[in-house]
Scaffold this motif. Sequence first.
Motif, PDB file in Angstrom:
ATOM      1  N   ALA A  12       0.845  -1.195   0.000  1.00 25.52           N
ATOM      2  CA  ALA A  12       0.000   0.000   0.000  1.00 25.52           C
ATOM      3  C   ALA A  12       0.877   1.240   0.000  1.00 25.52           C
ATOM      4  CB  ALA A  12      -0.924  -0.009   1.217  1.00 25.52           C
ATOM      5  N   ALA A  13       1.302   1.665  -1.182  1.00 25.70           N
ATOM      6  CA  ALA A  13       2.212   2.811  -1.293  1.00 25.70           C
ATOM      7  C   ALA A  13       1.580   4.057  -0.685  1.00 25.70           C
ATOM      8  CB  ALA A  13       2.572   3.048  -2.755  1.00 25.70           C
ATOM      9  N   GLY A  14       2.354   4.747   0.134  1.00 24.36           N
ATOM     10  CA  GLY A  14       1.892   5.974   0.759  1.00 24.36           C
ATOM     11  C   GLY A  14       1.225   5.779   2.105  1.00 24.36           C
ATOM     12  N   GLU A  15       0.935   4.547   2.475  1.00 22.09           N
ATOM     13  CA  GLU A  15       0.311   4.300   3.782  1.00 22.09           C
ATOM     14  C   GLU A  15       1.312   4.632   4.894  1.00 22.09           C
ATOM     15  OE1 GLU A  15      -2.317   4.348   5.137  1.00 22.09           O
ATOM     16  OE2 GLU A  15      -3.198   2.396   5.557  1.00 22.09           O
ATOM     17  N   ARG A  16       0.812   5.115   6.020  1.00 21.41           N
ATOM     18  CA  ARG A  16       1.674   5.500   7.146  1.00 21.41           C
ATOM     19  C   ARG A  16       1.417   4.592   8.342  1.00 21.41           C
ATOM     20  NH1 ARG A  16       0.573   8.946  11.273  1.00 21.41           N
ATOM     21  NH2 ARG A  16      -1.217   9.867  10.180  1.00 21.41           N
ATOM     22  N   TYR A  17       2.495   4.098   8.942  1.00 25.01           N
ATOM     23  CA  TYR A  17       2.374   3.158  10.065  1.00 25.01           C
ATOM     24  C   TYR A  17       3.013   3.682  11.349  1.00 25.01           C
ATOM     25  CZ  TYR A  17       1.100   0.035   6.265  1.00 25.01           C
ATOM     26  OH  TYR A  17       0.472  -0.520   5.165  1.00 25.01           O
ATOM     27  N   LEU A  18       3.654   4.834  11.288  1.00 32.12           N
ATOM     28  CA  LEU A  18       4.258   5.436  12.474  1.00 32.12           C
ATOM     29  C   LEU A  18       3.329   6.502  13.054  1.00 32.12           C
ATOM     30  CD1 LEU A  18       7.937   5.810  11.229  1.00 32.12           C
ATOM     31  CD2 LEU A  18       7.246   4.560  13.288  1.00 32.12           C
ATOM     32  N   PRO A  19       3.521   6.852  14.322  1.00 36.19           N
ATOM     33  CA  PRO A  19       2.710   7.913  14.918  1.00 36.19           C
ATOM     34  C   PRO A  19       2.912   9.253  14.219  1.00 36.19           C
ATOM     35  CG  PRO A  19       3.781   6.627  16.628  1.00 36.19           C
ATOM     36  CD  PRO A  19       4.386   6.207  15.325  1.00 36.19           C
ATOM     37  N   GLU A  20       1.989  10.161  14.448  1.00 37.79           N
ATOM     38  CA  GLU A  20       2.045  11.510  13.876  1.00 37.79           C
ATOM     39  C   GLU A  20       3.360  12.190  14.256  1.00 37.79           C
ATOM     40  OE1 GLU A  20       0.402  14.350  11.485  1.00 37.79           O
ATOM     41  OE2 GLU A  20      -0.729  12.603  12.158  1.00 37.79           O
ATOM     42  N   GLY A  21       4.002  12.798  13.257  1.00 32.67           N
ATOM     43  CA  GLY A  21       5.243  13.518  13.500  1.00 32.67           C
ATOM     44  C   GLY A  21       6.495  12.695  13.324  1.00 32.67           C
ATOM     45  N   LEU A  22       6.363  11.395  13.069  1.00 31.91           N
ATOM     46  CA  LEU A  22       7.538  10.516  12.926  1.00 31.91           C
ATOM     47  C   LEU A  22       7.625   9.929  11.525  1.00 31.91           C
ATOM     48  CD1 LEU A  22       7.455   8.557  16.327  1.00 31.91           C
ATOM     49  CD2 LEU A  22       8.718  10.643  15.761  1.00 31.91           C
ATOM     50  N   GLU A  23       7.077  10.613  10.545  1.00 30.61           N
ATOM     51  CA  GLU A  23       7.002  10.064   9.194  1.00 30.61           C
ATOM     52  C   GLU A  23       8.376   9.741   8.599  1.00 30.61           C
ATOM     53  OE1 GLU A  23       3.296  12.251  10.083  1.00 30.61           O
ATOM     54  OE2 GLU A  23       5.445  12.764  10.222  1.00 30.61           O
ATOM     55  N   THR A  24       9.384  10.506   8.971  1.00 34.28           N
ATOM     56  CA  THR A  24      10.718  10.301   8.382  1.00 34.28           C
ATOM     57  C   THR A  24      11.647   9.468   9.268  1.00 34.28           C
ATOM     58  OG1 THR A  24      11.521  12.373   9.351  1.00 34.28           O
ATOM     59  CG2 THR A  24      10.543  12.487   7.144  1.00 34.28           C
ATOM     60  N   LEU A  25      11.106   8.903  10.327  1.00 31.40           N
ATOM     61  CA  LEU A  25      11.951   8.130  11.252  1.00 31.40           C
ATOM     62  C   LEU A  25      12.532   6.898  10.563  1.00 31.40           C
ATOM     63  CD1 LEU A  25      12.852   8.030  14.249  1.00 31.40           C
ATOM     64  CD2 LEU A  25      10.861   6.565  14.681  1.00 31.40           C
ATOM     65  N   ARG A  26      13.843   6.643  10.749  1.00 28.74           N
ATOM     66  CA  ARG A  26      14.512   5.476  10.162  1.00 28.74           C
ATOM     67  C   ARG A  26      15.367   4.782  11.230  1.00 28.74           C
ATOM     68  NH1 ARG A  26      11.412   6.626   6.799  1.00 28.74           N
ATOM     69  NH2 ARG A  26      11.749   7.156   4.595  1.00 28.74           N
ATOM     70  N   PHE A  27      15.191   3.500  11.355  1.00 29.37           N
ATOM     71  CA  PHE A  27      16.047   2.696  12.236  1.00 29.37           C
ATOM     72  C   PHE A  27      16.872   1.680  11.445  1.00 29.37           C
ATOM     73  CE2 PHE A  27      12.452   3.509  15.351  1.00 29.37           C
ATOM     74  CZ  PHE A  27      13.158   4.443  16.101  1.00 29.37           C
ATOM     75  N   TYR A  28      16.225   0.978  10.540  1.00 25.09           N
ATOM     76  CA  TYR A  28      16.850  -0.157   9.853  1.00 25.09           C
ATOM     77  C   TYR A  28      17.475   0.277   8.535  1.00 25.09           C
ATOM     78  CZ  TYR A  28      17.249  -4.668   7.430  1.00 25.09           C
ATOM     79  OH  TYR A  28      17.710  -5.766   6.729  1.00 25.09           O
ATOM     80  N   GLU A  29      18.788   0.047   8.427  1.00 20.75           N
ATOM     81  CA  GLU A  29      19.509   0.332   7.191  1.00 20.75           C
ATOM     82  C   GLU A  29      20.302  -0.920   6.814  1.00 20.75           C
ATOM     83  OE1 GLU A  29      19.164   2.859   5.318  1.00 20.75           O
ATOM     84  OE2 GLU A  29      18.009   4.162   6.669  1.00 20.75           O
ATOM     85  N   PRO A  30      19.818  -1.709   5.865  1.00 20.07           N
ATOM     86  CA  PRO A  30      20.494  -2.958   5.497  1.00 20.07           C
ATOM     87  C   PRO A  30      21.901  -2.714   4.975  1.00 20.07           C
ATOM     88  CG  PRO A  30      18.292  -2.833   4.551  1.00 20.07           C
ATOM     89  CD  PRO A  30      18.598  -1.477   5.095  1.00 20.07           C
ATOM     90  N   VAL A  31      22.772  -3.697   5.185  1.00 19.26           N
ATOM     91  CA  VAL A  31      24.128  -3.627   4.640  1.00 19.26           C
ATOM     92  C   VAL A  31      24.145  -4.261   3.251  1.00 19.26           C
ATOM     93  CG1 VAL A  31      25.141  -3.736   6.948  1.00 19.26           C
ATOM     94  CG2 VAL A  31      24.833  -5.849   5.639  1.00 19.26           C
TER      95      VAL A  31
END
Length: 448
Positions: free
Chosen positions: A403-422
């Motif tokens: 579902a492109a464009g769907e948001r799963y994080l809370p409001e205000g955290l749209e750009t949050l990134r934790f996982y960066e594959p090697v």
Amino acid sequence: MSQDALFDDDPQPARPAAAAPVTATQAPLAERLRPRTLDEVIGQQHLLGPGKPLRVAFQTGRLHSMILWGPPGVGKTTLARLMAGAFDAQFIVLSAVLSGVKDIREAVERAQVARSGGRYTVVFVDEVHRFNKSQQDAFLPHVESGLFTFIGATTENPSFEVNSALLSRATVHVLKALDNDDMVALVERARQALAAPPLTDAARQRLIGYADGDARRLLNAYENLVALAGPVAELDEGALERALGEQLRRYDKGGEQFYDTISALHKAVRGSDPDAALYWLVRMLDGGVDPRYIARRVVRMASEDIGLADPRALRVTLDASEVYERLGSPEGELALAEAVVYLAMAPKSNAVYQAFNAAKAFVKQDGTRPVPLHLRNAPTKLMKQLDYGRGYRYAHDEPDGFAAGERYLPEGLETLRFYEPVPRGVEARIGERLEEMRRLNAESKNPR
């Protein structure tokens, strides 16, 4: 410096009055070879060499309270005795295994009597880490007042085992296991003392390996070897095996060496060195570590250091653990070796480990954000009336299951990134897929 050894002794309770005194020839070899002066000591030159801390203390007459931290048989008790002797001080020995607050009070009283007579006191506490907090605290006022010099000996890391108040009043000196040259010199000194036949080179090195840096252990084993061998031209490996049997090397199953060795195994796996990994694995097994503990740590390594670069690694380690449970030792140990080699050779990624830790750190410092309405469950009519779950897009009904464009994080955290594959192993393909999904989200005509 003569070829004598520096080593500990275990303080023993006083003998009954009726017991016959031990003569010099009856005393164990380790006691007979105990250094009587500082210049007879071999080893610990980082503390006893010219200009080094303990050499300076001897030369200047400024004895200070201290903690002597090191493995068994490296000279903790001997150093304390030499210090007391050098300053003509009363030497009081307490064993934390056998002593209590009553014994500490008696030591204080003896020190007070000695001071009234103009004599100084050194109180030596063997295995000081075995004293509890209140017992350790009992020394504090007397160390502060200068009634006696406190010397504690421990095989455990004093940072964890000795009260901070006592640590602040005592200098920690780290003693090292005797190295190969020290042990060779000690063997020769012992041979001369016993007028024994020489050891073959192979037997000497095996004896030194068995002693594992512990002078007392080497001397006890050597004395036993000479007694059992009888009149022979030389002492070989066969004689050594008959004397020592199947005794294992020293291995500290709950202390500093234990954690150092498992750390070395983990780092060898992480560094992709299968030979080093096998070496440390066998060192632990040889030292009597429970293989189940090793199996648990190996499973952890698969999650922490290989992760999604090779998802099979986790299954390999779990299978190895199950095989060991079924077969036991020694058969099951081969499965652990197989798992360790697999992990060492697998592509490495700590991306999931890093992402998990970053997520934990973020959540810990962040506030409790509400779950977006479209993600909430709506099992009741009231919840539906409150728009719980309204507008949620079911991914399986979307093109390519995304579902492109769907948001799963809370409001205000749209750009949050934790996982960066090697870019290694399977995770390289995961990274490509993640980039494609992020692109589709950015281009979506239906962003939430």
